[in-house]
Design a protein around this motif. Structure first.
Motif, mmCIF file in Angstrom:
data_model
loop_
_atom_site.group_PDB
_atom_site.id
_atom_site.type_symbol
_atom_site.label_atom_id
_atom_site.label_comp_id
_atom_site.label_asym_id
_atom_site.label_seq_id
_atom_site.Cartn_x
_atom_site.Cartn_y
_atom_site.Cartn_z
ATOM 1 N N TYR A 4 58.110 -44.656 -47.313
ATOM 2 C CA TYR A 4 57.433 -44.801 -46.029
ATOM 3 C C TYR A 4 58.388 -44.504 -44.876
ATOM 4 N N LYS A 5 59.625 -44.988 -44.978
ATOM 5 C CA LYS A 5 60.608 -44.741 -43.924
ATOM 6 C C LYS A 5 60.862 -43.245 -43.770
ATOM 7 N N LYS A 6 60.955 -42.550 -44.892
ATOM 8 C CA LYS A 6 61.172 -41.104 -44.839
ATOM 9 C C LYS A 6 59.972 -40.394 -44.216
ATOM 10 N N TYR A 7 58.759 -40.790 -44.620
ATOM 11 C CA TYR A 7 57.530 -40.170 -44.115
ATOM 12 C C TYR A 7 57.414 -40.356 -42.599
ATOM 13 N N TYR A 8 57.557 -41.615 -42.141
ATOM 14 C CA TYR A 8 57.425 -41.890 -40.717
ATOM 15 C C TYR A 8 58.626 -41.374 -39.930
ATOM 16 N N GLY A 9 59.804 -41.354 -40.562
ATOM 17 C CA GLY A 9 60.983 -40.806 -39.892
ATOM 18 C C GLY A 9 60.818 -39.333 -39.576
ATOM 19 N N GLN A 10 60.274 -38.570 -40.517
ATOM 20 C CA GLN A 10 60.031 -37.143 -40.286
ATOM 21 C C GLN A 10 59.013 -36.936 -39.167
ATOM 22 N N LYS A 11 57.957 -37.751 -39.188
ATOM 23 C CA LYS A 11 56.932 -37.632 -38.138
ATOM 24 C C LYS A 11 57.534 -37.911 -36.770
ATOM 25 N N LEU A 12 58.316 -38.992 -36.654
ATOM 26 C CA LEU A 12 58.920 -39.353 -35.370
ATOM 27 C C LEU A 12 59.891 -38.280 -34.893
ATOM 28 N N PHE A 13 60.635 -37.680 -35.822
ATOM 29 C CA PHE A 13 61.586 -36.631 -35.455
ATOM 30 C C PHE A 13 60.864 -35.432 -34.836
ATOM 31 N N TRP A 14 59.789 -34.971 -35.483
ATOM 32 C CA TRP A 14 59.078 -33.798 -34.974
ATOM 33 C C TRP A 14 58.373 -34.095 -33.659
ATOM 34 N N TYR A 15 57.864 -35.315 -33.513
ATOM 35 C CA TYR A 15 57.244 -35.666 -32.236
ATOM 36 C C TYR A 15 58.286 -35.746 -31.127
ATOM 37 N N PHE A 16 59.469 -36.248 -31.439
ATOM 38 C CA PHE A 16 60.540 -36.316 -30.446
ATOM 39 C C PHE A 16 60.991 -34.907 -30.048
ATOM 40 N N LEU A 17 61.078 -34.013 -31.024
ATOM 41 C CA LEU A 17 61.452 -32.618 -30.739
ATOM 42 C C LEU A 17 60.401 -31.946 -29.864
ATOM 43 N N THR A 18 59.125 -32.201 -30.165
ATOM 44 C CA THR A 18 58.033 -31.661 -29.349
ATOM 45 C C THR A 18 58.124 -32.174 -27.928
ATOM 46 N N LEU A 19 58.455 -33.455 -27.782
ATOM 47 C CA LEU A 19 58.583 -34.049 -26.444
ATOM 48 C C LEU A 19 59.695 -33.387 -25.647
ATOM 49 N N ILE A 20 60.817 -33.073 -26.300
ATOM 50 C CA ILE A 20 61.932 -32.425 -25.602
ATOM 51 C C ILE A 20 61.509 -31.062 -25.058
ATOM 52 N N PHE A 21 60.855 -30.254 -25.886
ATOM 53 C CA PHE A 21 60.397 -28.933 -25.439
ATOM 54 C C PHE A 21 59.347 -29.073 -24.334
ATOM 55 N N ALA A 22 58.480 -30.078 -24.466
ATOM 56 C CA ALA A 22 57.442 -30.292 -23.450
ATOM 57 C C ALA A 22 58.061 -30.669 -22.108
ATOM 58 N N VAL A 23 59.085 -31.508 -22.129
ATOM 59 C CA VAL A 23 59.760 -31.914 -20.892
ATOM 60 C C VAL A 23 60.383 -30.704 -20.203
ATOM 61 N N ILE A 24 61.040 -29.842 -20.974
ATOM 62 C CA ILE A 24 61.674 -28.642 -20.405
ATOM 63 C C ILE A 24 60.634 -27.718 -19.778
ATOM 64 N N LEU A 25 59.539 -27.482 -20.511
ATOM 65 C CA LEU A 25 58.488 -26.592 -19.994
ATOM 66 C C LEU A 25 57.792 -27.213 -18.781
ATOM 67 N N ASN A 26 57.572 -28.537 -18.816
ATOM 68 C CA ASN A 26 56.925 -29.210 -17.691
ATOM 69 C C ASN A 26 57.741 -29.078 -16.409
#
Length: 334
Positions: A4-26
């Motif tokens: 479960y930690k691995k599953y949710y860790g991967q999800k959180l990582f990709w969402y955090f990466l998406t947030l970084i790109f979104a902040v730059i574009l915004n």
């Protein structure tokens, strides 16, 4: 537990990466708009002045104050540092009002409109799709095609149709705003009734365009599950159809939950357009005023808040999916 930690860790990582790109574009995209919005603010301060040197000094002072004379990368880090403290700067179009104050007033109107409307449309669409797959008849041949047709109408089109029918022709609903323009916000029953009345058209314009897409997806998955081998075998064993159907629709719901997560961004975008049509005082109208006024700070803050809302909603659905999907549970236990 480790799975479960691995599953949710991967999800959180990709969402955090998406947030970084979104902040730059915004930050970058609004600043690519042509024109100089600070000059409009400065022109009010220099109205009546005739000394060109003094006028240029005022313009330079305002440019320094808003930081637009700095290189783009410096502006970005200054903006990011302030944004992390909840300070998005001062609005250009509503100067000197802080952007955070404008967003705080608008965001709850959007959340209270869009979240219930999207969920209600999703629930009604799934119910209609399940009934169309199981009972068929008029639900499958008449009602579902109607809602499928409605679901393909653009958000602004549905909002315009409802506005024309119920506000202009029938005059049974308000045409714009979040409450009566003659009212002062308070906790009185008169004010609450006005909010409810103004809420109806934007709410149902979002619900109606949501139902069709969800219904057709649920119908397809339900038909697939009804023809599955486990259903035929269960009926052969004499298990009650009501019990079988419960399992069928529960299995058919899993892809629908994924579909809800994937379509939240599109739904929210359409809902923002509905806010603009009805002049509803949410993020949609705030975003429109920011674009018209070339208001970089307000535009960046609006798009960032909308992005964060979509990411949080998607993440919540992903976390829920990980709990209820037996296939995910099995993979984590292995």
């Amino acid at each position: 537990m480790k799975g479960y930690k691995k599953y949710y860790g991967q999800k959180l990582f990709w969402y955090f990466l998406t947030l970084i790109f979104a902040v730059i574009l915004n930050f970058i995209l609004p600043r690519l708009m042509p024109g100089n919005p600070v000059s409009a603010i400065a022109s009010k301060a220099v109205s009546g002045m005739t000394d060109s040197t003094a006028i240029q000094k005022v313009l330079n002072d305002y440019a320094t104050k808003f930081g637009i004379n700095e290189p783009m990368y410096k502006q970005f880090f200054m903006w990011l540092g302030n944004a992390l403290k909840g300070d998005f700067g001062v609005s250009f179009s509503q100067y000197p009002r802080p952007v955070s104050d404008i967003i705080a007033n608008a965001v709850w109107w959007t959340v209270c409109l869009q979240l219930p409307a999207i969920l209600v449309g999703w629930i009604l669409g799934n119910i209609l799709g399940a009934i169309a797959a199981y009972i068929k008849g008029a639900f499958d041949k008449v009602i579902l095609p109607i809602f499928l047709f409605i679901g393909n109408i653009p958000a602004f089109g549905m909002a315009t149709v409802l506005l024309y029918l119920f506000a202009i022709r029938l005059k049974i609903a308000p045409s714009s705003g979040g409450y009566g323009y003659d009212l002062i916000p308070n906790m009185s029953w008169t004010f609450m009734k006005s909010i409810i009345a103004h809420y109806q058209l934007p709410f149902w314009s979002i619900v109606l365009i949501t139902i069709g897409g969800q219904a057709i997806g649920m119908r397809s998955m339900s038909i697939y599950e009804l023809n599955a081998d486990y259903v035929k075998y269960s009926r052969f064993l004499g298990i009650k159809d009501s019990k079988i159907v419960g399992y069928v629709f529960r299995n058919a719901m899993l892809p629908q939950i994924t579909g809800l997560a994937l379509s939240l961004g599109t739904m929210m975008g359409g809902a923002l357009v509905a806010e603009m049509v009805f002049s509803y005082p949410g993020l949609g109208m705030t975003l429109l005023s920011a674009v018209n006024g070339q208001d970089y700070p307000l535009l960046s803050a609006c798009t960032l808040i909308i992005t964060i809302m979509v990411l949080i909603a998607n993440l919540a659905v992903e976390l829920l999916y990980g709990v209820i999907d037996p296939r995910v549970k099995a993979n984590q236990q292995d």
